[in-house]
Design an enzyme around this catalytic site. Sequence first.
Site, PDB file in Angstrom:
ATOM      1  N   ASP A  92      20.942   5.964  20.206  1.00 33.30           N
ATOM      2  CA  ASP A  92      20.437   4.093  20.375  1.00 33.30           C
ATOM      3  C   ASP A  92      21.651   3.558  19.635  1.00 33.30           C
ATOM      4  O   ASP A  92      21.707   1.905  19.393  1.00 33.30           O
ATOM      5  CB  ASP A  92      19.010   3.732  19.266  1.00 33.30           C
ATOM      6  CG  ASP A  92      18.187   4.732  19.926  1.00 33.30           C
ATOM      7  OD1 ASP A  92      17.711   5.222  20.580  1.00 33.30           O
ATOM      8  OD2 ASP A  92      17.544   5.767  18.693  1.00 33.30           O
ATOM      9  N   ASP A 101      12.568   9.765  28.267  1.00 34.84           N
ATOM     10  CA  ASP A 101      10.958  10.922  27.618  1.00 34.84           C
ATOM     11  C   ASP A 101      10.885  10.017  29.537  1.00 34.84           C
ATOM     12  O   ASP A 101      11.050   9.413  30.174  1.00 34.84           O
ATOM     13  CB  ASP A 101      10.042  10.186  27.406  1.00 34.84           C
ATOM     14  CG  ASP A 101      10.141  11.094  25.967  1.00 34.84           C
ATOM     15  OD1 ASP A 101      10.697  11.898  26.124  1.00 34.84           O
ATOM     16  OD2 ASP A 101       9.313  10.054  24.773  1.00 34.84           O
ATOM     17  N   ARG A 109       5.385  15.530  24.825  1.00 36.96           N
ATOM     18  CA  ARG A 109       6.392  15.825  25.171  1.00 36.96           C
ATOM     19  C   ARG A 109       6.298  17.367  26.003  1.00 36.96           C
ATOM     20  O   ARG A 109       6.025  18.640  24.663  1.00 36.96           O
ATOM     21  CB  ARG A 109       8.093  15.819  24.070  1.00 36.96           C
ATOM     22  CG  ARG A 109       7.789  14.477  23.420  1.00 36.96           C
ATOM     23  CD  ARG A 109       8.076  14.561  22.159  1.00 36.96           C
ATOM     24  NE  ARG A 109      10.115  15.115  22.264  1.00 36.96           N
ATOM     25  CZ  ARG A 109      10.560  14.168  22.575  1.00 36.96           C
ATOM     26  NH1 ARG A 109      10.846  12.944  22.530  1.00 36.96           N
ATOM     27  NH2 ARG A 109      11.703  14.385  22.578  1.00 36.96           N
ATOM     28  N   GLU A 122      12.900  21.646  19.165  1.00 37.22           N
ATOM     29  CA  GLU A 122      13.417  22.990  18.943  1.00 37.22           C
ATOM     30  C   GLU A 122      12.820  23.482  17.690  1.00 37.22           C
ATOM     31  O   GLU A 122      12.888  25.347  17.476  1.00 37.22           O
ATOM     32  CB  GLU A 122      14.970  23.334  18.588  1.00 37.22           C
ATOM     33  CG  GLU A 122      15.248  24.609  19.222  1.00 37.22           C
ATOM     34  CD  GLU A 122      17.099  24.403  19.170  1.00 37.22           C
ATOM     35  OE1 GLU A 122      17.327  24.316  18.465  1.00 37.22           O
ATOM     36  OE2 GLU A 122      17.276  24.660  20.720  1.00 37.22           O
ATOM     37  N   LYS A 176      20.718   1.751  28.044  1.00 39.08           N
ATOM     38  CA  LYS A 176      19.678   0.635  26.966  1.00 39.08           C
ATOM     39  C   LYS A 176      20.942  -0.030  26.508  1.00 39.08           C
ATOM     40  O   LYS A 176      20.648  -1.544  26.515  1.00 39.08           O
ATOM     41  CB  LYS A 176      19.441   1.683  25.870  1.00 39.08           C
ATOM     42  CG  LYS A 176      19.069   2.546  25.766  1.00 39.08           C
ATOM     43  CD  LYS A 176      18.400   3.650  24.926  1.00 39.08           C
ATOM     44  CE  LYS A 176      17.585   5.087  24.501  1.00 39.08           C
ATOM     45  NZ  LYS A 176      17.073   5.501  23.580  1.00 39.08           N
ATOM     46  N   THR A 212      13.267   5.095  26.703  1.00 35.14           N
ATOM     47  CA  THR A 212      13.268   5.879  26.626  1.00 35.14           C
ATOM     48  C   THR A 212      13.592   7.128  26.964  1.00 35.14           C
ATOM     49  O   THR A 212      13.679   6.613  28.887  1.00 35.14           O
ATOM     50  CB  THR A 212      11.997   6.145  25.800  1.00 35.14           C
ATOM     51  OG1 THR A 212      11.761   7.792  25.591  1.00 35.14           O
ATOM     52  CG2 THR A 212      10.877   6.352  27.517  1.00 35.14           C
ATOM     53  N   ASP A 223      13.590   2.420  20.792  1.00 31.10           N
ATOM     54  CA  ASP A 223      13.364   3.130  21.544  1.00 31.10           C
ATOM     55  C   ASP A 223      11.753   4.076  21.520  1.00 31.10           C
ATOM     56  O   ASP A 223      10.941   3.253  20.381  1.00 31.10           O
ATOM     57  CB  ASP A 223      14.505   4.109  20.300  1.00 31.10           C
ATOM     58  CG  ASP A 223      14.186   5.487  20.691  1.00 31.10           C
ATOM     59  OD1 ASP A 223      13.977   6.447  22.039  1.00 31.10           O
ATOM     60  OD2 ASP A 223      14.690   6.237  19.471  1.00 31.10           O
ATOM     61  N   LYS A 224      12.072   5.082  22.082  1.00 32.89           N
ATOM     62  CA  LYS A 224      10.569   5.345  21.560  1.00 32.89           C
ATOM     63  C   LYS A 224      10.848   6.922  20.509  1.00 32.89           C
ATOM     64  O   LYS A 224       9.624   6.473  19.269  1.00 32.89           O
ATOM     65  CB  LYS A 224       9.508   6.242  22.732  1.00 32.89           C
ATOM     66  CG  LYS A 224       8.217   6.569  22.427  1.00 32.89           C
ATOM     67  CD  LYS A 224       7.963   7.165  24.291  1.00 32.89           C
ATOM     68  CE  LYS A 224       8.406   8.944  23.999  1.00 32.89           C
ATOM     69  NZ  LYS A 224       8.160   9.825  23.328  1.00 32.89           N
ATOM     70  N   ASP A 240      16.411   4.513  16.108  1.00 32.58           N
ATOM     71  CA  ASP A 240      16.668   6.009  13.934  1.00 32.58           C
ATOM     72  C   ASP A 240      17.691   7.121  14.854  1.00 32.58           C
ATOM     73  O   ASP A 240      17.766   7.479  14.442  1.00 32.58           O
ATOM     74  CB  ASP A 240      15.189   6.600  14.360  1.00 32.58           C
ATOM     75  CG  ASP A 240      15.046   7.733  15.798  1.00 32.58           C
ATOM     76  OD1 ASP A 240      15.411   7.252  16.931  1.00 32.58           O
ATOM     77  OD2 ASP A 240      14.318   8.754  14.788  1.00 32.58           O
TER      78      ASP A 240
END
EC number: 7.6.2.1
Length: 1109
Positions: free
Chosen positions: A816, A690, A608, A510, A792, A688, A423-424, A812
């Site tokens: 995932d 993203d 991001r 957020e 994934k 990811t 994961d990123k 994390d």
Amino acid sequence: MTHFVSAEEERRVRANDREYNEKFQYAVRQFPSLPVPKSHSLSLKVRGCSIFKPTNGNIVKVFICFFFFCLLLIQSNCIMTSKYNIVTFLPVNLFEQFQEVANTYFLFLLILQLIPQISSLSWFTTIVPLALVLSITAVKDATDDYFRHKSDNQVNNRQSQVLIRVDAYLSHCIYFQADLLLLSSSEPHGLCYIETAELDGETNMKVRQSVSVTSELGDQNNLASFDGEVVCEPPNNKLDRFCGTLYWRDKKYNLTNQNMLLRGCVLRNTEACYGLVIFAGPDTKLMQNSGRTKFKRTSIDRLMNTLVLWIFGFLVCMGVILAVGNAVWEREVGSLFQSYLPWDPPVDNFLFSAFLSFWSYVIILNTVVPISLYVSVEVIRLGHSYFINWDQQMFCSQCNTAAEARTTTLNEELGQVEYIFSDKTGTLTQNIMSFNKCSINGQTYGDRHLSRLDFTPFNPLADQDFCFYDDTLLESVKVGDSHTHEFFRLLSLCHTVMRELVYKAQSPDEGALVTAARNFGFVFRSRTPGTITTTEMGRPVTYILLAILDFNNIRKRMSVIVRNPEGRIRLYCKGADTVLLERLHPCNQELMNITSDHLNEYAADGLRTLALAYRDVSEDEWETWSESHRCADKATNCRDDRLAAAYEEIEQDMMLLGATAIEDKLQEGVPETIAVLSLANIKIWVLTGDKQETAVNIGYSCKMLTDDMTEVFIISGHTVQSVRQELRSGHRSGQLHVRLSGVSVSLHLGIHTDKEHSGQAHALEADMETEFVSTACACKAVICCRVTPLQKAQVVELIKKHKKAVTLAIGDGANDVSMIKSAHIGVGISGQEGIQAVLASDYSFAQFRFLQRLLLVHGRWSYLRMCRFLCYFFYKNFAFTMVHFWFGFFCGFSAQTVYDQYFITLYNIVYTSLPVLAMGIFDQDVPDKRSLEYPKLYEPGQLNLLFNKREFFICIAQGIYTSVVLFFVPFAVLSDATQSTGVPLADYQTFAVTTATALVIVVSVQIALDTGFWTVINHVFVWGSLGSYFTIMFALHSQTLFRIFPNQFHFVGSAQSTLLQPVVWLTIALATAICIVPVLAFRFLKVDLKPQKEKEKRRQLQLKMPINH
């Protein structure tokens, strides 16, 4: 009417109605009736957490059934993850252990040994090793179950006070012990704040709210008269979904997950709440999710099972050969001895004698099937797991978190990893967000080259830790620019953050955005179910909250609809640019082009991004939409789809405000770790959610992508055909890098929601699997953008299916988990997104950089140690057992043993067990620093060079060769040898002692040669085992034991008389030399004449010469 159905379709619960609830099968099944006084039959009250402390969990179990069934069985709600209790442990554990074929096989041998006509060995030669193996395994299982009981007791014995009354009252910091429908609370409007760490690992607070009609039921008299009925979905494991209806006073009210308090949640910042139990015990969503995780086995495990079957087949073949020999001998020779050596009853012919001889030899040669192999492997793996847990270099002092091996079955697989799926966010990056840049009305802000702003003079409520470096944005706020004010107003209103100033956000992104708004003068202060209060430029403002349009992974946006103090209704929306920009009003085209350029710049910097927009809503439009939204919310069928359609309807023709850019920095040591792992021939894929630019920039930052990758291949087709063509062209051209992009909404691995290109991940479709894998695996690096959690896992499964390689997934967050469970090895990082990934993982630590030590040091050592252990283990057992086979040809195939029965019993459990365990636990070929400096040393594990079928046959051949030498050399020498007094040495006892002594010495010298790293423990175990052999042998052959047990010790004085003869020691020395010298010669010649990569690197390491990678 009584409801009895085989498959439960709905759950019905009526408050304070025992007779009605007893009609249902699940009520009778889970909550059998207890005699309860009639005056106490309504429900019960729970208050506080420190007045009463139950000792057995019963109070907690009673509490969760208030309202549901007051007539419940006390044990009904007990969490029980343990497998045994004091009564069931022995029978259940033995039953489980005898599910193992090896244990059942040795139990069968034990039964055979009780038959005098078959066995020439005493029963204890099998029962002692078997009992030892069963005992060690039982102790391990009991220890594991003890910790399960301890965990269960911790949950079941949580403190509470119970009073049988008419309500259920929960105080602050109480764990919910059932799935409850929130009825009312001490907070206004029936609000309740909870923490869900035990469910999803997220430590941030969440808000739940009761149905408005029950929010005033806090009074006990009102609760006593409450007779509402809930009809809801049957028990299931969906933590984020609940569908039900409350029927009360001739009206019905829809129930959602926002009205539920699930078992495992903790009540926070709320004085008290009242609830109605919907699910209890095993029906709770927490217990529904506690199914067994798929058991993972290593490739060595699978190989060992195959080899043990082969060995068993070899044992049968040897038994058949010796049985045939017995038949021939008894027919041709044995018949001549019938007068003084008759057959024992019931043997009456040579064929039946051969049949019994077969089983006798199966018993004698049974040690070729290693009974202690599996338990020895588990002990070694346990030791390796403790080394990981104790490694101070994998301890994170910042978060006080040590590395943890959460399983003991996969350690050697860590030394064979070929693919890492990472994961990123939060894995490669820190997941600590900071507001870095923004674009407002076409103007970009945020320049690191400028000085840091001081917000204190402007805003006394500013967060002192907030950093921003562009004073032009602050000046724009001060002069009252309407676009800037509206920008930060949106950030202060469109969120789910709770509490005043000490913000509790559901995501780091957020929290960073709300903190940024706070520092620029738009301070979120508090919220209720119907209002949001802010401080805008020092002036308190309260907005009426009309609706919240929730964020999810499909919508990728969140909106709020508020009414300002002037009465104007406005919708504020923030979300991914890919979904928000296409919902703008056409008049935003020019501004959208400028903002899109800014977004691309931010993404190129690895930031991001989110886009922000708003729209005004007229009163008529609001009334119409509110009614459609209310109908969708109350729908019993396709509720989620109807809500999504309602959201889509109003989130149109919005006005673009700008965009935000949040920085998520790389974790310490990530670039260096990826570089080292790449040198170890490990392929790293980043999966990811993203956008492409952000992921690629991170790829360059962490050196996963490098400047020498001149060709960058992007899959960006819009159709299945175009994707297939791109995959084929990329594979033919041999380009170095593939990036599966998510910018174009058609194709990559992300599922999109636009109507024109609905979500098909074409590259993962079955008919393109092979092309995708062949193309991607030809690349040095792969980045999959815009992927969902399920995709994934699909990518991991593809590699497992087509490449047959060992895979490792690391992440994390909760998104995932599916990837972590799909991979051969799952690694969880305990970061900002909770501990759900850790709970699903096999190994866990706090920083990505620890991965290189886990693999290149612990993984490589574990693989090396396990391979050396297995090679030696099979070698020593064949060297020991095959001597009986050769002896059979010289004893008339009579199933006579070479060694005395005590030596046979103690060989594997005393004389040779500890040295091989020490080697399997402590051995090293190079120090840990060298393993990290020279990552190419990792490759033998990936190629499976150290233990495979070829190496197994080499070990077996060496063992058979050793047995030939150990039998025939003493047999040849002692046949004509005499003592100094002229008495011949060619007797059975002398031959047995000589052969046994030579065997123990040879295998001890062999393990000394095989051990590459000597510790004090190795020395004690190797030489101590050798010394214990002589000590025990002299004791067993002593006059003292013979006088006490004359029928058990037949070798009285044999050791002393045999080992006093020089010819015996010369025979032992000759046998040892013949066994060991060829091995040494072969190893030297192998290194000098055919050097392997690993040997060459070891030589260079010793010379401390640099290696050209």
